[in-house]
Design a protein around this motif. Structure first.
Motif, PDB file in Angstrom:
ATOM      1  N   ALA A 158       0.825  -1.199   0.000  1.00 53.69           N
ATOM      2  CA  ALA A 158       0.000   0.000   0.000  1.00 53.69           C
ATOM      3  C   ALA A 158       0.860   1.249   0.000  1.00 53.69           C
ATOM      4  CB  ALA A 158      -0.920  -0.015   1.217  1.00 53.69           C
ATOM      5  N   ALA A 159       2.041   1.167   0.653  1.00 53.10           N
ATOM      6  CA  ALA A 159       2.901   2.345   0.739  1.00 53.10           C
ATOM      7  C   ALA A 159       3.536   2.674  -0.598  1.00 53.10           C
ATOM      8  CB  ALA A 159       3.985   2.117   1.797  1.00 53.10           C
ATOM      9  N   ALA A 160       3.765   1.634  -1.428  1.00 52.02           N
ATOM     10  CA  ALA A 160       4.380   1.883  -2.727  1.00 52.02           C
ATOM     11  C   ALA A 160       3.403   2.656  -3.605  1.00 52.02           C
ATOM     12  CB  ALA A 160       4.760   0.561  -3.386  1.00 52.02           C
ATOM     13  N   ALA A 161       3.927   3.590  -4.383  1.00 55.97           N
ATOM     14  CA  ALA A 161       3.083   4.424  -5.250  1.00 55.97           C
ATOM     15  C   ALA A 161       3.815   4.665  -6.554  1.00 55.97           C
ATOM     16  CB  ALA A 161       2.739   5.730  -4.561  1.00 55.97           C
ATOM     17  N   THR A 162       3.050   5.064  -7.561  1.00 58.88           N
ATOM     18  CA  THR A 162       3.612   5.359  -8.872  1.00 58.88           C
ATOM     19  C   THR A 162       3.384   6.828  -9.205  1.00 58.88           C
ATOM     20  OG1 THR A 162       3.196   3.113  -9.667  1.00 58.88           O
ATOM     21  CG2 THR A 162       3.519   4.821 -11.329  1.00 58.88           C
ATOM     22  N   GLY A 201       9.733   3.496  -1.783  1.00 60.28           N
ATOM     23  CA  GLY A 201       9.355   2.580  -2.852  1.00 60.28           C
ATOM     24  C   GLY A 201       8.545   3.217  -3.955  1.00 60.28           C
ATOM     25  N   ILE A 202       8.631   4.540  -4.124  1.00 61.91           N
ATOM     26  CA  ILE A 202       7.886   5.230  -5.177  1.00 61.91           C
ATOM     27  C   ILE A 202       8.501   4.902  -6.539  1.00 61.91           C
ATOM     28  CG2 ILE A 202       7.214   7.480  -6.102  1.00 61.91           C
ATOM     29  CD1 ILE A 202       7.230   8.555  -3.240  1.00 61.91           C
ATOM     30  N   GLU A 203       7.653   4.476  -7.458  1.00 65.25           N
ATOM     31  CA  GLU A 203       8.100   4.179  -8.825  1.00 65.25           C
ATOM     32  C   GLU A 203       7.790   5.375  -9.722  1.00 65.25           C
ATOM     33  OE1 GLU A 203       7.170   1.102 -12.533  1.00 65.25           O
ATOM     34  OE2 GLU A 203       5.989   1.024 -10.680  1.00 65.25           O
ATOM     35  N   VAL A 204       8.719   5.724 -10.600  1.00 67.18           N
ATOM     36  CA  VAL A 204       8.542   6.847 -11.515  1.00 67.18           C
ATOM     37  C   VAL A 204       8.458   6.321 -12.944  1.00 67.18           C
ATOM     38  CG1 VAL A 204       9.498   9.014 -12.393  1.00 67.18           C
ATOM     39  CG2 VAL A 204       9.774   8.425  -9.979  1.00 67.18           C
ATOM     40  N   ILE A 205       7.394   6.704 -13.644  1.00 67.82           N
ATOM     41  CA  ILE A 205       7.231   6.375 -15.058  1.00 67.82           C
ATOM     42  C   ILE A 205       7.392   7.657 -15.866  1.00 67.82           C
ATOM     43  CG2 ILE A 205       5.663   5.491 -16.834  1.00 67.82           C
ATOM     44  CD1 ILE A 205       4.243   3.897 -14.681  1.00 67.82           C
ATOM     45  N   ASN A 243       5.011  14.672  -0.559  1.00 67.96           N
ATOM     46  CA  ASN A 243       4.156  15.141   0.526  1.00 67.96           C
ATOM     47  C   ASN A 243       2.692  14.745   0.303  1.00 67.96           C
ATOM     48  OD1 ASN A 243       3.707  16.931   2.954  1.00 67.96           O
ATOM     49  ND2 ASN A 243       2.420  18.004   1.469  1.00 67.96           N
ATOM     50  N   VAL A 244       2.221  14.862  -0.939  1.00 70.18           N
ATOM     51  CA  VAL A 244       0.836  14.484  -1.234  1.00 70.18           C
ATOM     52  C   VAL A 244       0.647  12.974  -1.066  1.00 70.18           C
ATOM     53  CG1 VAL A 244      -0.926  14.384  -3.048  1.00 70.18           C
ATOM     54  CG2 VAL A 244       0.429  16.459  -2.738  1.00 70.18           C
ATOM     55  N   LEU A 245       1.598  12.197  -1.540  1.00 67.47           N
ATOM     56  CA  LEU A 245       1.493  10.747  -1.424  1.00 67.47           C
ATOM     57  C   LEU A 245       1.544  10.284   0.034  1.00 67.47           C
ATOM     58  CD1 LEU A 245       3.760   9.670  -4.414  1.00 67.47           C
ATOM     59  CD2 LEU A 245       1.265   9.453  -4.256  1.00 67.47           C
ATOM     60  N   ALA A 246       2.151  11.106   0.887  1.00 68.51           N
ATOM     61  CA  ALA A 246       2.214  10.775   2.312  1.00 68.51           C
ATOM     62  C   ALA A 246       0.953  11.201   3.052  1.00 68.51           C
ATOM     63  CB  ALA A 246       3.434  11.429   2.947  1.00 68.51           C
ATOM     64  N   GLY A 247      -0.007  11.744   2.324  1.00 71.41           N
ATOM     65  CA  GLY A 247      -1.272  12.117   2.947  1.00 71.41           C
ATOM     66  C   GLY A 247      -1.545  13.603   3.006  1.00 71.41           C
ATOM     67  N   GLY A 248      -0.608  14.420   2.513  1.00 70.06           N
ATOM     68  CA  GLY A 248      -0.812  15.858   2.517  1.00 70.06           C
ATOM     69  C   GLY A 248      -1.776  16.290   1.424  1.00 70.06           C
ATOM     70  N   SER A 249      -2.276  17.501   1.532  1.00 68.47           N
ATOM     71  CA  SER A 249      -3.193  18.026   0.522  1.00 68.47           C
ATOM     72  C   SER A 249      -2.410  18.600  -0.661  1.00 68.47           C
ATOM     73  CB  SER A 249      -4.082  19.112   1.130  1.00 68.47           C
ATOM     74  OG  SER A 249      -3.285  20.172   1.650  1.00 68.47           O
ATOM     75  N   VAL A 250      -3.059  18.675  -1.796  1.00 62.45           N
ATOM     76  CA  VAL A 250      -2.432  19.274  -2.974  1.00 62.45           C
ATOM     77  C   VAL A 250      -2.285  20.775  -2.717  1.00 62.45           C
ATOM     78  CG1 VAL A 250      -2.677  19.724  -5.443  1.00 62.45           C
ATOM     79  CG2 VAL A 250      -3.435  17.538  -4.495  1.00 62.45           C
ATOM     80  N   PRO A 251      -1.071  21.321  -2.804  1.00 66.04           N
ATOM     81  CA  PRO A 251      -0.880  22.743  -2.467  1.00 66.04           C
ATOM     82  C   PRO A 251      -1.429  23.662  -3.554  1.00 66.04           C
ATOM     83  CG  PRO A 251       1.153  21.836  -3.328  1.00 66.04           C
ATOM     84  CD  PRO A 251       0.180  20.678  -3.225  1.00 66.04           C
ATOM     85  N   ALA A 252      -1.561  24.920  -3.209  1.00 65.04           N
ATOM     86  CA  ALA A 252      -1.980  25.922  -4.189  1.00 65.04           C
ATOM     87  C   ALA A 252      -0.866  26.118  -5.218  1.00 65.04           C
ATOM     88  CB  ALA A 252      -2.282  27.240  -3.484  1.00 65.04           C
TER      89      ALA A 252
END
Length: 307
Positions: A23-27, A56-60, A259-268
């Motif tokens: 679940a922690a891994a993200a793309t 473990g973030i994957e970048v495409i 930061n967003v993937l860790a649960g933060g909000s999308v900044p302005a």
């Protein structure tokens, strides 16, 4: 030897840990406007920054020519670099949080006009905050009072913001609206009869590969220093420039994604935090300016922005 109950509890714990890891891994999808060195520098910075930890973030990586009508790869965060990539992403119904980067604020305002209320979409502009750009003149050229700006169709709002900040700083801003290339030289004559500084703003209708050489030469003949917004301007003949590199913007884009993937909000939508100052020492000598070093000017600007 483990009892069956203990073994079962251990097995459940291992499964939960594995599920948490998955679940922690993200793309993160990085869509580039074109496969050029500038965009690749940006993409490499995004990848490098996101690999700094063990998340473990994957970048495409993709560029716009690879997209066509096919669906984009599934991702938990999407970054578009440049105007063309931004246009593609805005035209798609992207569910993931999306950052449009490496584009001027004027282009973002035009391309993403219909997304202003969409809290999933933000931007990291390539141009500098108006206060920092005006403060560059105050710090590097403290005797300058008159700041002239050429406003094309896409930069009227940008120039208006700069004009307001200049007035707030007790400077004397001047504006000339440009409709065609033939308007540029007369505008320079009108603005700089009493000297001043020409501040370039991102607008390809005014500042492009055809107009920049003659514009810089004309300003030089008027003995008017040009303040640019990219390193290329310094190389071409501007006295000084304030800019953020693709690597710096890529690094900040990755920080936003993490930061967003860790649960933060999308900044302005925001301007670059990291920036550089470039000086053309030959032009400085020719015009009789003794400037502080690039590092010294940058440090002064950073101090002005500290709370």
């Amino acid at each position: 030897m483990l009892s069956f109950g203990s073994f079962l509890r251990l097995l459940i714990l291992l499964v939960l840990c594995a599920a948490t890891h998955v679940a922690a891994a993200a793309t993160v999808l990085v869509l580039l406007s074109e496969p050029s060195p500038i965009y690749q520098e940006f993409a490499n910075a995004v990848s490098s920054e996101l690999r700094r930890d063990a998340s473990g973030i994957e970048v495409i990586q993709m560029h716009s020519d690879q997209v066509g009508a096919k669906p984009l790869p599934e991702a938990q965060f999407v970054i578009g670099a440049g105007n063309r990539a931004a246009q593609i992403l805005v035209n798609r119904d992207i569910k993931a949080p999306t950052l449009l980067a490496l584009l001027p604020r004027s282009a973002y305002d035009r391309i993403a006009a219909g997304k202003r209320d969409d809290k999933r979409v933000s931007a990291l502009f390539i141009d500098q905050p108006p206060a920092r750009y005006i403060d560059l003149v105050r710090v590097a050229l403290p005797d300058a009072e008159r700041i002239g700006m050429l406003a094309g169709p896409d930069s009227r709002d940008t120039v208006a913001r700069l004009m307001q900040v200049a007035r707030d700083r007790k400077l004397r801003p001047m504006q000339e609206n440009i409709a065609s290339d033939s308007d540029i030289f007369p505008a320079l004559q009108r603005m700089f009869g009493e000297g001043g500084v020409l501040m370039a703003v991102p607008d390809t209708a005014v500042f492009n590969s055809q107009t920049i050489p003659n514009l810089l030469l004309s300003a030089y003949r008027f003995r008017v220093p040009v303040v640019g917004f990219s390193q290329a301007y310094v190389k071409a003949g501007a006295l000084i420039a304030l800019y953020s590199t693709p690597e710096q913007i890529g690094t900040q884009s990755a920080e936003i994604a993490r930061n967003v993937l860790a649960g933060g909000s999308v900044p302005a939508p925001q301007y670059p935090r990291l920036f550089n100052v470039g000086i053309n020492t030959h032009v400085a000598r020719s015009l009789g300016y003794q400037l502080d070093s690039e590092t010294g000017i940058r440090d002064k600007l950073e101090r002005l922005e500290r709370p």
